[in-house]
Design a protein around this motif. Structure first.
Motif, mmCIF file in Angstrom:
data_model
loop_
_atom_site.group_PDB
_atom_site.id
_atom_site.type_symbol
_atom_site.label_atom_id
_atom_site.label_comp_id
_atom_site.label_asym_id
_atom_site.label_seq_id
_atom_site.Cartn_x
_atom_site.Cartn_y
_atom_site.Cartn_z
ATOM 1 N N ASP A 211 0.701 -1.439 0.042
ATOM 2 C CA ASP A 211 -0.158 0.026 0.060
ATOM 3 C C ASP A 211 0.911 1.300 0.020
ATOM 4 N N VAL A 212 2.019 1.124 0.858
ATOM 5 C CA VAL A 212 2.686 2.325 0.822
ATOM 6 C C VAL A 212 3.445 2.478 -0.442
ATOM 7 N N PHE A 213 3.826 1.610 -0.849
ATOM 8 C CA PHE A 213 4.785 1.219 -2.152
ATOM 9 C C PHE A 213 3.740 1.948 -3.425
ATOM 10 N N ALA A 214 2.534 1.693 -3.511
ATOM 11 C CA ALA A 214 1.511 2.078 -4.423
ATOM 12 C C ALA A 214 1.494 3.447 -4.299
ATOM 13 N N LYS A 215 1.267 4.295 -3.214
ATOM 14 C CA LYS A 215 1.304 5.604 -3.182
ATOM 15 C C LYS A 215 2.591 6.292 -3.621
ATOM 16 N N SER A 216 3.881 5.701 -3.556
ATOM 17 C CA SER A 216 5.056 6.534 -3.422
ATOM 18 C C SER A 216 5.064 6.903 -5.026
ATOM 19 N N ASP A 217 6.031 7.873 -5.127
ATOM 20 C CA ASP A 217 6.199 8.418 -6.364
ATOM 21 C C ASP A 217 7.419 8.063 -6.881
ATOM 22 N N LEU A 218 7.808 6.491 -6.810
ATOM 23 C CA LEU A 218 8.976 5.802 -7.248
ATOM 24 C C LEU A 218 8.840 5.572 -8.604
ATOM 25 N N GLU A 219 9.952 5.903 -9.503
ATOM 26 C CA GLU A 219 9.940 5.401 -10.865
ATOM 27 C C GLU A 219 11.290 4.631 -11.011
ATOM 28 N N VAL A 220 11.315 3.524 -11.995
ATOM 29 C CA VAL A 220 12.569 3.026 -12.139
ATOM 30 C C VAL A 220 13.105 3.239 -13.582
ATOM 31 N N THR A 221 14.691 3.473 -13.390
ATOM 32 C CA THR A 221 15.166 3.825 -14.661
ATOM 33 C C THR A 221 16.034 2.573 -15.082
ATOM 34 N N LYS A 222 16.034 2.374 -16.305
ATOM 35 C CA LYS A 222 16.864 1.323 -17.254
ATOM 36 C C LYS A 222 17.951 1.813 -17.805
ATOM 37 N N LEU A 223 19.227 1.409 -17.563
ATOM 38 C CA LEU A 223 20.242 2.081 -18.306
ATOM 39 C C LEU A 223 21.148 0.858 -19.008
ATOM 40 N N GLN A 224 21.534 1.173 -20.114
ATOM 41 C CA GLN A 224 22.338 0.348 -20.889
ATOM 42 C C GLN A 224 23.950 0.625 -20.849
#
Length: 386
Positions: A211-224
């Motif tokens: 629930d906390v995770f879903a409300k967070s503003d986290l995004e994921v970055t993929k780097l090559q």
């Protein structure tokens, strides 16, 4: 289990391990619980540059503290730290203006940097192309690390020399807050009692506190990133950051000319679409690592990033790298991607649950540079230490 800890850190990556390090330095009894045998995620899949020079003032201060910590540990135990400096290579007059402005900012901050002429750059960095470089800004205090070596040796140092208790291949399935402690329950049925928990693993954050995770503003970055074959009779010292890095890194946002220069860039260029900036670092085996790119998705939609490498991105990075350096070989022996989480609005994600469970994650690309310094301050805050 009868052992009672002052702190259990969930996640043995660089952010979690440095929280453990500073707690141990304060005389606390500490354990790390890592879901894999050893860390396999963002910490070991990054470039291995420790570059406070690229950060805004707040995180540059954390990074400068990190440099002191890295050097202190390296003096006691080899964790692959090499003090060989970083350089930003300007390719046109706009980038020259930005590095000149940054040198003034660093002078005011008391952070040592040195402007290099075109000739000094060509002399210092073999293979650098005369038709690319205009000038450089060199940071002599900065270091490089071998990420896949560093974190394992750092853990070894803490276990052997500092009393860290390490549980590998151990999944945390629940954290139960009791009166003045937390019971950490693992997948094999063990229960570990602790005064405090610091959760630094993004995947376990998602499973333990959805629930906390879903409300967070986290995004994921993929780097090559790419790695050449070992370069015969060739030495390239330090971290090499180039014109696209100058146009991307947060430190340059503070330069007076930055906004005006960025406004003139083509909005639909390939490098903007895929977040490409060209970096070079020679590994200890003589190979040169080249990178990198940035592709984004909300943390809840991480699967949208896929698991394939985009060959058009790799080919673009190689083509751009060839415009900057004439390496003895551009034959590629390894290609990989890394992923890290970051916040859209904040510089790091922090959340406290029922007083004694502290979620600290989403440090983004600042992890290798900033974790050691940030964790030192954060341990003091969490434990109310001086």
């Amino acid at each position: 289990m009868n052992t009672k800890y002052d702190l259990i850190v969930i996640g043995g990556g660089v952010l979690g391990t440095f929280h453990a390090y500073h707690a141990l330095q304060k005389g606390l009894k500490v354990a790390i619980i890592e879901k894999d045998k050893l860390p396999v995620s963002a910490t070991v899949r990054n470039f291995g540059q420790v570059v406070p020079s690229g950060m805004d003032t707040k995180w540059q201060n954390y990074g400068r503290e990190s440099l002191k910590i890295y050097n202190d540990i390296q003096s006691q135990f080899d964790i692959s730290i090499r003090k060989n400096g970083s350089v930003y290579l300007a390719s046109n007059n706009e980038e020259v203006q930005l590095i000149e402005e940054l040198s003034i900012i660093n002078k005011n901050n008391g952070y040592e940097s040195l402007l290099l002429t075109k000739e000094q750059c060509l002399e210092k960095y073999p293979g650098l192309r005369n038709d690319y470089v205009k000038a450089g800004l060199f940071f002599p205090e900065e270091v490089t690390v071998e990420p896949r070596i560093m974190i394992n040796r750092l853990l070894e140092f803490l276990i052997k020399n500092k009393g860290l208790v390490y549980f590998g291949n151990t999944k945390v399935v629940r954290c139960d807050s009791l009166l003045n402690e937390v019971a950490v329950i693992t997948g094999n049925g063990e229960i570990h009692k602790t005064s405090k928990v610091i959760l630094c693993c993004g995947s376990e954050f998602k499973t333990l506190y959805p629930d906390v995770f879903a409300k967070s503003d986290l995004e994921v970055t993929k780097l090559q990133m790419l790695q050449t074959k070992p370069q015969p009779n060739y030495q390239l010292n330090g971290s090499i950051l180039t014109g696209l890095s100058i146009r991307r890194y947060e430190a340059f946002y503070e330069c007076p000319s930055f906004d005006g220069i960025k406004a003139k860039e083509a909005p639909d260029s390939f490098e903007k679409e895929w977040g490409v900036h060209i970096l070079f670092k020679q590994a200890t085996d003589g190979s040169v690592i080249i990178g990198d790119s940035h592709e984004y998705a909300d943390a809840a939609n991480i699967d949208d990033l896929g698991f394939d490498l985009r060959m058009d991105v790799d080919e673009f990075m190689i083509a751009e790298a060839k415009k900057i350096f004439n390496l003895p070989t551009f034959e590629i022996q390894n290609r990989w991607y890394g992923m890290y989480s970051q916040c859209k609005e904040n510089d790091i994600f922090e959340c406290t649950i029922e007083n004694n469970i502290h979620i600290v994650t989403g440090i983004g690309g600042k992890g290798m540079t900033g974790s050691a310094g940030f964790s030192k301050e954060n341990i003091k805050n969490i434990f109310n230490l001086k």
